[in-house]
Motif scaffolding. Structure first.
Motif, PDB file in Angstrom:
ATOM      1  N   VAL A 123      56.599 -63.681  14.329  1.00  0.00           N
ATOM      2  CA  VAL A 123      56.360 -62.333  14.845  1.00  0.00           C
ATOM      3  C   VAL A 123      57.702 -61.619  14.992  1.00  0.00           C
ATOM      4  O   VAL A 123      58.635 -62.153  15.602  1.00  0.00           O
ATOM      5  CB  VAL A 123      55.633 -62.381  16.201  1.00  0.00           C
ATOM      6  N   ALA A 124      57.792 -60.433  14.436  1.00  0.00           N
ATOM      7  CA  ALA A 124      59.031 -59.660  14.547  1.00  0.00           C
ATOM      8  C   ALA A 124      59.331 -59.367  16.010  1.00  0.00           C
ATOM      9  O   ALA A 124      58.425 -59.127  16.817  1.00  0.00           O
ATOM     10  CB  ALA A 124      58.908 -58.365  13.755  1.00  0.00           C
ATOM     11  N   ALA A 125      60.604 -59.370  16.359  1.00  0.00           N
ATOM     12  CA  ALA A 125      61.016 -59.235  17.760  1.00  0.00           C
ATOM     13  C   ALA A 125      61.523 -57.833  18.060  1.00  0.00           C
ATOM     14  O   ALA A 125      62.256 -57.233  17.273  1.00  0.00           O
ATOM     15  CB  ALA A 125      62.111 -60.256  18.085  1.00  0.00           C
ATOM     16  N   GLY A 126      61.093 -57.323  19.216  1.00  0.00           N
ATOM     17  CA  GLY A 126      61.616 -56.060  19.701  1.00  0.00           C
ATOM     18  C   GLY A 126      61.250 -54.863  18.851  1.00  0.00           C
ATOM     19  O   GLY A 126      62.039 -53.919  18.739  1.00  0.00           O
ATOM     20  N   VAL A 127      60.033 -54.850  18.264  1.00  0.00           N
ATOM     21  CA  VAL A 127      59.646 -53.765  17.360  1.00  0.00           C
ATOM     22  C   VAL A 127      58.308 -53.176  17.806  1.00  0.00           C
ATOM     23  O   VAL A 127      57.560 -53.785  18.574  1.00  0.00           O
ATOM     24  CB  VAL A 127      59.519 -54.264  15.902  1.00  0.00           C
ATOM     25  N   ARG A 128      58.025 -51.988  17.305  1.00  0.00           N
ATOM     26  CA  ARG A 128      56.768 -51.299  17.606  1.00  0.00           C
ATOM     27  C   ARG A 128      56.078 -50.957  16.288  1.00  0.00           C
ATOM     28  O   ARG A 128      56.696 -50.402  15.384  1.00  0.00           O
ATOM     29  CB  ARG A 128      57.023 -50.038  18.437  1.00  0.00           C
ATOM     30  N   HIS A 129      54.809 -51.291  16.210  1.00  0.00           N
ATOM     31  CA  HIS A 129      54.006 -50.987  15.022  1.00  0.00           C
ATOM     32  C   HIS A 129      53.247 -49.696  15.277  1.00  0.00           C
ATOM     33  O   HIS A 129      52.523 -49.568  16.258  1.00  0.00           O
ATOM     34  CB  HIS A 129      53.033 -52.135  14.748  1.00  0.00           C
ATOM     35  N   GLU A 130      53.393 -48.735  14.378  1.00  0.00           N
ATOM     36  CA  GLU A 130      52.815 -47.409  14.591  1.00  0.00           C
ATOM     37  C   GLU A 130      51.384 -47.280  14.091  1.00  0.00           C
ATOM     38  O   GLU A 130      50.693 -46.322  14.432  1.00  0.00           O
ATOM     39  CB  GLU A 130      53.687 -46.356  13.878  1.00  0.00           C
ATOM     40  N   GLY A 131      50.914 -48.212  13.263  1.00  0.00           N
ATOM     41  CA  GLY A 131      49.607 -48.065  12.645  1.00  0.00           C
ATOM     42  C   GLY A 131      48.451 -48.381  13.572  1.00  0.00           C
ATOM     43  O   GLY A 131      48.624 -48.960  14.653  1.00  0.00           O
ATOM     44  N   LEU A 132      47.244 -48.005  13.144  1.00  0.00           N
ATOM     45  CA  LEU A 132      46.031 -48.325  13.894  1.00  0.00           C
ATOM     46  C   LEU A 132      45.706 -49.806  13.758  1.00  0.00           C
ATOM     47  O   LEU A 132      45.823 -50.384  12.677  1.00  0.00           O
ATOM     48  CB  LEU A 132      44.860 -47.506  13.374  1.00  0.00           C
TER      49      LEU A 132
END
Length: 458
Positions: A253-262
């Protein structure tokens, strides 16, 4: 039953452990990772900082039991006939812990499951209380086996008063749909206090994983089953009812990121199965999030769907949401929107009632009492995030309404959604006063007794 043989270190590295924290009635806005300025959630903040945050994640229904059924089955609850509150999972449906047990995982549950006997029997281990000690006992029990643990909080569901008092009225951030009164602020303070208590259990578990050397091999997820237990939130298909926090940390799992999609919670079960090396059954409509968890730049879903059915009051409401637009299709529109009994008993609701009787409500606050309701609602979520201005009547948006409506009806067909006239139940409370006039857990389907006695055709 789970395999009692210890897993090899190689298998452990390839097949992560999984802990899923599920809050009960936590609104997506009411946590630090989603920008709340004062709710005390340092451990959720830590989880977000060390992991992956979904900006726009959604449950399939704003009600406790059908929401959890969908999470663990990867199917909409109405497909399984379990769309109404307290209706159990059918006996022949295998859910996530059942699949994982066959793959050698120890499966455990803590506190709230709300699945019914057939679903709960698929967990090999259970404790009725949510506490760091209960979770630690499961981790000890697991030993070297890969494990899956479902932690079903009761916080911040109503029944307030037992959580340590750590917030003040000035900490409260109110949506435009409720009145700003001392009683409302005091109500929200207790809601915030339960969120803080929940956060403490998350933090203690993260620390315990570190002590045991399990942090690098364990995926930790956090989400909620539906929105806040407040008017025009829980039990509705507005974002306040169906949008959920979703935080994920762990290997791959990528660390310290935000996913913008639904994102839809239907995807959680197939994601965990992929990690476990188990092929998801064809019945699961969700799709694994593993690729997006590793690379948050990947696109999200084109649309997400939700439905609301019986929960103290009978409804048949369906919605489709894209990044910009929300279309809601209402049936039984002659009465105000039905709210759960815990909401209509609350000081926040009673403040709205008092304002209604005094003619003191703003248009946004009055929406909860509106009757008749519009058959179709359309909201521009970029311009109107609280979904207050219905644009369905705008001739310039006619094509938008038709495209979304057709998409919604296609989803209903794909998921075997019953017609609005099927599987109806009586209300058990008054929709305005909140007075409960029928003390029954779930009333029978209308016509069910006649069908059983042979007086009606099936």
């Amino acid at each position: 039953m789970p395999d009692d043989r210890p897993a090899s270190p190689t298998v452990r590295a390839e097949r992560p452990n999984v802990i899923v924290f599920v809050a009960d009635d936590l609104g997506w806005r009411d946590a630090g990772p989603y920008g709340h300025p004062s709710v005390q959630t340092p451990n959720l903040d830590r989880l977000a900082a060390e992991g992956w945050t979904a900006e726009r994640a959604f449950v399939t229904t704003p009600q406790c039991s059908p929401s959890r059924v969908a999470m663990l089955s990867g199917q909409e609850a109405h497909t399984l006939g379990a769309e109404d509150l307290h209706v159990p999972l059918p006996e022949d449906v295998r859910i996530l812990p059942g699949h994982l047990a066959e793959a050698g995982y120890l499966t455990g549950g803590v506190r709230k499951m709300h699945l019914g006997p057939a679903g709960e029997a698929q967990f090999a281990w259970y404790r009725p209380e949510v506490s760091a000690d209960a979770i630690a006992a499961f981790l000890t029990e697991a030993g070297d086996r890969p494990f899956f643990l479902w932690v079903g909080f009761s916080d911040p569901h109503r029944g307030y008063g037992s959580a340590p008092h750590v917030h003040a009225p000035d900490d409260v951030v109110l949506p435009p749909t409720v009145r700003d009164t001392p009683e409302t602020r005091a109500d929200y303070v207790q809601y915030y206090d339960e969120i803080a208590r929940l956060d403490g259990v998350v933090g203690a578990t993260l620390d315990d994983l570190e002590r045991r050397g399990l942090a690098e091999t364990t995926v930790v997820m956090f989400l909620s089953d539906n929105g806040a237990p407040m008017p025009r939130a829980k039990g509705t298909l507005y974002d306040a009812g169906v949008r959920t926090p979703l935080l994920v940390r762990g290997p791959g799992v990528a660390a310290g990121v935000r996913h913008e999609g639904l994102v839809s919670v239907l995807d959680l079960a197939p994601t965990v199965l992929e990690w476990a090396g188990v092929e998801a059954p064809a019945s699961m409509r969700g799709r694994s999030l593993a690729a997006r968890l590793a690379d948050p730049s990947l696109p999200g879903d084109a649309a997400v769907f939700a439905g609301r059915n019986w929960h103290n009051t009978d409804e048949h409401i369906r919605s489709v949401r894209t990044e910009r637009w929300k279309l809601i299709w209402n049936n039984y529109t002659e009465h105000p929107h039905g709210s759960a009994s815990d909401i209509t008993r609350s000081p926040t609701w009673q403040a709205l009632r008092a304002g209604r009787d005094a003619g003191a409500l703003t248009p946004a606050q009055a929406l909860v009492f509106r009757a008749p309701r519009p058959r179709v609602e359309l909201y521009d979520l970029l311009a109107d995030p609280h979904e207050l201005v219905n644009l369905a009547h705008d001739p310039a948006l006619g094509d938008t309404v038709r495209v979304l409506y057709d998409r919604l009806q296609a989803w209903r067909a794909e998921t075997a959604d019953p017609a609005p006239t099927e599987r109806r139940r009586d209300d058990t409370l008054d929709r305005v006063t909140g007075v409960k006039f029928w003390d029954v857990r779930t009333p029978p389907l209308l016509g069910e007794e006649e069908r059983r006695s042979g007086r009606m055709e099936d």
